[in-house]
Design a protein around this motif. Structure first.
Motif, PDB file in Angstrom:
ATOM      1  N   LEU A  75      -3.096  13.430   4.378  1.00 44.16           N
ATOM      2  CA  LEU A  75      -3.029  12.500   3.263  1.00 44.16           C
ATOM      3  C   LEU A  75      -3.368  13.192   1.954  1.00 44.16           C
ATOM      4  N   THR A  82      -4.047   1.388  -3.043  1.00 47.23           N
ATOM      5  CA  THR A  82      -4.225   0.111  -2.346  1.00 47.23           C
ATOM      6  C   THR A  82      -4.283  -1.006  -3.375  1.00 47.23           C
ATOM      7  N   PHE A  99       1.409   5.594  -0.096  1.00 51.37           N
ATOM      8  CA  PHE A  99       0.779   6.842   0.327  1.00 51.37           C
ATOM      9  C   PHE A  99       1.683   8.029   0.004  1.00 51.37           C
ATOM     10  N   ALA A 150     -10.203  -1.644   8.111  1.00 50.55           N
ATOM     11  CA  ALA A 150     -10.637  -0.394   7.482  1.00 50.55           C
ATOM     12  C   ALA A 150      -9.723  -0.111   6.301  1.00 50.55           C
ATOM     13  N   SER A 151      -9.963  -0.808   5.213  1.00 50.18           N
ATOM     14  CA  SER A 151      -9.022  -0.739   4.100  1.00 50.18           C
ATOM     15  C   SER A 151      -9.019   0.608   3.396  1.00 50.18           C
ATOM     16  N   THR A 152     -10.060   1.382   3.576  1.00 52.15           N
ATOM     17  CA  THR A 152     -10.112   2.653   2.870  1.00 52.15           C
ATOM     18  C   THR A 152      -9.701   3.819   3.746  1.00 52.15           C
ATOM     19  N   ASP A 153      -9.327   3.549   4.972  1.00 53.53           N
ATOM     20  CA  ASP A 153      -9.017   4.659   5.867  1.00 53.53           C
ATOM     21  C   ASP A 153      -7.509   4.856   5.958  1.00 53.53           C
ATOM     22  N   THR A 154      -7.094   5.871   6.626  1.00 53.58           N
ATOM     23  CA  THR A 154      -5.688   6.180   6.748  1.00 53.58           C
ATOM     24  C   THR A 154      -5.434   6.739   8.139  1.00 53.58           C
ATOM     25  N   SER A 204      -3.384  -2.463   4.868  1.00 55.96           N
ATOM     26  CA  SER A 204      -3.996  -1.186   5.229  1.00 55.96           C
ATOM     27  C   SER A 204      -3.874  -0.904   6.714  1.00 55.96           C
ATOM     28  N   TYR A 242       1.870  11.931   1.684  1.00 55.32           N
ATOM     29  CA  TYR A 242       1.381  12.876   2.672  1.00 55.32           C
ATOM     30  C   TYR A 242       2.029  14.230   2.409  1.00 55.32           C
ATOM     31  N   LYS A 270      -3.565   7.808  -1.958  1.00 50.46           N
ATOM     32  CA  LYS A 270      -3.063   6.499  -1.591  1.00 50.46           C
ATOM     33  C   LYS A 270      -3.398   5.484  -2.676  1.00 50.46           C
ATOM     34  N   TYR A 282       0.874  -1.158   0.000  1.00 55.65           N
ATOM     35  CA  TYR A 282       0.000   0.000   0.000  1.00 55.65           C
ATOM     36  C   TYR A 282       0.926   1.226   0.000  1.00 55.65           C
TER      37      TYR A 282
END
Lengths: 113, 115
Positions: A46, A51, A34, B99-103, A97, A36, A49, A32
């Motif tokens: 953020l 995934t 990202f 929570a795969s869509t959260d950060t 995640s 920032y 991202k 994954y």
């Protein structure tokens, strides 16, 4: 072990010019990824991202990044720099995640009027 | 919006003092993190917590401890502050596994200077 490198600790661009911030990662499995942004005297926010799915990811403030597995890269771009884009940018990677996030050293972006 | 607050923006302490950095999140997140940020090194994980009274060491736990007595609050403790702990400290929270869509959401940071 995962790691992140960001080429260039400082990048300067002219207002209106293309922004390109480079990020390469190492990971034993598809990661994954990202980006920032940190504005002066603030925490991290953020930008975008990756995934799974589409490799071109669009984020806030007109930024986008493309995941290239063959190059192990996740470079950040913006077609036209604005003065308000001046900030520190961090690339980060995690295995899942909810795994811990590994941050790169950061790239400071300056925008010249 | 998720809000992560840190008790102080700027802090000056003397060598040997015991220092408490407090972090509070208002979204019932399970996971909380403490990082330190130094120029050229990015963010390095000190400790994290997956639940109340649970803690896990990060990459650089030496010289630090943490406390999580309530879900919303995660404290970082410098038992005996040293000059090499002068840094920016960032707290983050995250909703939790699945929570795969959260950060992670970050607080504004505490800039600690140890004299």
């Amino acid at each position: 072990a995962q790691s992140v490198t960001q080429l260039g600790s400082h990048v300067s661009v002219s207002e209106g010019a293309l922004v390109l911030l480079r990020c390469n990662y190492s990971s034993s499995v598809p990661p994954y990824l990202f980006w920032y942004v940190q504005y002066p005297n603030q925490g991290l926010q953020l930008l975008l991202k990756y995934t799974t799915g589409a490799t071109l990811v669009k984020g806030i403030n007109g930024f986008e990044a493309e995941f290239k597995k063959s190059e192990t890269s996740f470079h950040l771009t913006k077609p036209s720099a604005h003065m308000s884009d001046a900030a520190e940018y961090f690339c980060a990677v995690s295995l899942t995640s909810y795994d811990k996030v590994i941050f790169g050293p950061g790239t400071s972006l300056s925008v010249i009027p | 919006d998720v809000k992560v607050t840190q008790s102080s923006r700027y802090l000056v302490k003397r060598t040997g003092e015991k220092v408490f950095l407090e972090c509070v999140q208002d979204m019932d997140h399970e996971n909380m993190f403490w990082y330190r940020q130094d120029p050229g090194l990015g963010l390095r994980l000190i400790y994290f917590s997956y639940d109340v009274k649970m803690k896990e060491k990060g990459d650089i736990p030496e010289g630090y401890s943490v406390s999580r007595e309530k879900k919303e609050r995660f404290s970082l403790i410098l038992e005996s502050a040293s000059t090499n702990q002068t840094s920016m400290y960032l707290c983050a929270s995250w909703i939790g596994q699945g929570a795969s869509t959260d950060t992670q959401y970050f607080g504004p940071g505490t800039r600690l200077t140890v004299l």
